[in-house]
Scaffold this motif. Sequence first.
Motif, PDB file in Angstrom:
ATOM      1  N   LEU A 144       0.834  -1.199   0.000  1.00  0.00           N
ATOM      2  CA  LEU A 144       0.000   0.000   0.000  1.00  0.00           C
ATOM      3  C   LEU A 144       0.868   1.248   0.000  1.00  0.00           C
ATOM      4  O   LEU A 144       2.074   1.193   0.218  1.00  0.00           O
ATOM      5  CB  LEU A 144      -0.915  -0.012   1.234  1.00  0.00           C
ATOM      6  CG  LEU A 144      -1.797  -1.257   1.413  1.00  0.00           C
ATOM      7  CD1 LEU A 144      -2.539  -1.181   2.740  1.00  0.00           C
ATOM      8  CD2 LEU A 144      -2.779  -1.396   0.265  1.00  0.00           C
ATOM      9  N   THR A 145       0.251   2.395  -0.226  1.00  0.00           N
ATOM     10  CA  THR A 145       0.977   3.658  -0.142  1.00  0.00           C
ATOM     11  C   THR A 145       0.579   4.438   1.105  1.00  0.00           C
ATOM     12  O   THR A 145       1.384   5.160   1.669  1.00  0.00           O
ATOM     13  CB  THR A 145       0.728   4.520  -1.394  1.00  0.00           C
ATOM     14  OG1 THR A 145      -0.688   4.682  -1.566  1.00  0.00           O
ATOM     15  CG2 THR A 145       1.303   3.845  -2.639  1.00  0.00           C
ATOM     16  N   VAL A 171       8.228   9.424  13.357  1.00  0.00           N
ATOM     17  CA  VAL A 171       8.025   9.486  11.911  1.00  0.00           C
ATOM     18  C   VAL A 171       7.786  10.941  11.522  1.00  0.00           C
ATOM     19  O   VAL A 171       6.969  11.637  12.145  1.00  0.00           O
ATOM     20  CB  VAL A 171       6.825   8.614  11.478  1.00  0.00           C
ATOM     21  CG1 VAL A 171       6.666   8.656   9.960  1.00  0.00           C
ATOM     22  CG2 VAL A 171       6.994   7.178  11.967  1.00  0.00           C
ATOM     23  N   TYR A 172       8.498  11.390  10.520  1.00  0.00           N
ATOM     24  CA  TYR A 172       8.380  12.771  10.049  1.00  0.00           C
ATOM     25  C   TYR A 172       8.043  12.788   8.561  1.00  0.00           C
ATOM     26  O   TYR A 172       8.479  11.921   7.800  1.00  0.00           O
ATOM     27  CB  TYR A 172       9.699  13.530  10.236  1.00  0.00           C
ATOM     28  CG  TYR A 172       9.989  13.948  11.655  1.00  0.00           C
ATOM     29  CD1 TYR A 172       9.758  15.246  12.085  1.00  0.00           C
ATOM     30  CD2 TYR A 172      10.519  13.036  12.574  1.00  0.00           C
ATOM     31  CE1 TYR A 172      10.031  15.640  13.385  1.00  0.00           C
ATOM     32  CE2 TYR A 172      10.792  13.416  13.877  1.00  0.00           C
ATOM     33  CZ  TYR A 172      10.550  14.712  14.278  1.00  0.00           C
ATOM     34  OH  TYR A 172      10.828  15.102  15.561  1.00  0.00           O
ATOM     35  N   ALA A 194       4.831  13.305  12.455  1.00  0.00           N
ATOM     36  CA  ALA A 194       3.526  12.801  12.040  1.00  0.00           C
ATOM     37  C   ALA A 194       3.180  11.445  12.655  1.00  0.00           C
ATOM     38  O   ALA A 194       2.099  10.916  12.387  1.00  0.00           O
ATOM     39  CB  ALA A 194       3.471  12.687  10.522  1.00  0.00           C
ATOM     40  N   GLY A 195       4.061  10.878  13.481  1.00  0.00           N
ATOM     41  CA  GLY A 195       3.721   9.579  14.048  1.00  0.00           C
ATOM     42  C   GLY A 195       4.849   8.985  14.860  1.00  0.00           C
ATOM     43  O   GLY A 195       5.891   9.613  15.081  1.00  0.00           O
ATOM     44  N   PRO A 217      -2.092  10.991   7.742  1.00  0.00           N
ATOM     45  CA  PRO A 217      -1.789   9.868   6.849  1.00  0.00           C
ATOM     46  C   PRO A 217      -0.304   9.842   6.483  1.00  0.00           C
ATOM     47  O   PRO A 217       0.264  10.853   6.056  1.00  0.00           O
ATOM     48  CB  PRO A 217      -2.661  10.144   5.617  1.00  0.00           C
ATOM     49  CG  PRO A 217      -3.768  11.010   6.124  1.00  0.00           C
ATOM     50  CD  PRO A 217      -3.159  11.858   7.199  1.00  0.00           C
ATOM     51  N   LEU A 218       0.308   8.668   6.681  1.00  0.00           N
ATOM     52  CA  LEU A 218       1.729   8.507   6.372  1.00  0.00           C
ATOM     53  C   LEU A 218       1.881   7.826   5.019  1.00  0.00           C
ATOM     54  O   LEU A 218       0.958   7.201   4.515  1.00  0.00           O
ATOM     55  CB  LEU A 218       2.404   7.675   7.462  1.00  0.00           C
ATOM     56  CG  LEU A 218       2.238   8.174   8.899  1.00  0.00           C
ATOM     57  CD1 LEU A 218       2.869   7.201   9.880  1.00  0.00           C
ATOM     58  CD2 LEU A 218       2.846   9.563   9.063  1.00  0.00           C
TER      59      LEU A 218
END
Length: 227
Positions: A144-145, A171-172, A194-195, A217-218
């Motif tokens: 998936l993306t 997560v950036y 972002a996470g 959303p990552l």
Amino acid sequence: PMDQIGPWLVNNRVMDAKEINNSAYIVAGDERRLISGPGNRIFGRGPFPDGERAYGIYQIGQHYVDPVTQEPLGLQVRDVGSAKLLSSNRDDVTELEITRVTEEGRDGDRLLPQAERILDASFHPRAPQQEIVGGVMIAVEGGLTQIGNMSIVVINKGKRDGLENGNVLAVYQAGSLVFDNIAQSNVRLPDTRAGLAMVFEAYEKVSYAIILRATRPLQTFDLVKNP
């Protein structure tokens, strides 16, 4: 939760090309039939270690490549079944019997000794002891993306970079390049956190991690850094 990562740990591993090239493989099915169920016979070639009777059947999946350096990082191999040895492993062609399949096997699938895997049900989340530089999420389960909470991702850093099971990474998303109308020049915005992800299986050059929290959303190629 182990039900999120347990099946992934059991069914997937990362090997380098040399390991794969030096492993046994399926050369044909009995009477050239498709390898579809328990009881089918298959024929293998390659090294079958003495004393090993049980083998996992693995298909080669994604080729992991560092997006920055283009260095090959390893190949994903997926468990698709198991087989037991029937004939002597000293023969040029070795006969085996399928004992389990999760999907149809095919010629060229690899036969690897089936090691009993003991899964550690406890992790101790902590920051990496070393600074992780150039970390990127290079793949996600299922191809998936979009990546969200509890997604399993592949990171282009591993044991050689100081990553260990239980390491937590932020997560950036890379800052966008925008045009400054006043200065009349391009400027890069700061990376946006972002996470949060936790490594649960570190290999030499890559690691598997699970997204613990995603505030937006990552995507693949988002960055991972020390928290």
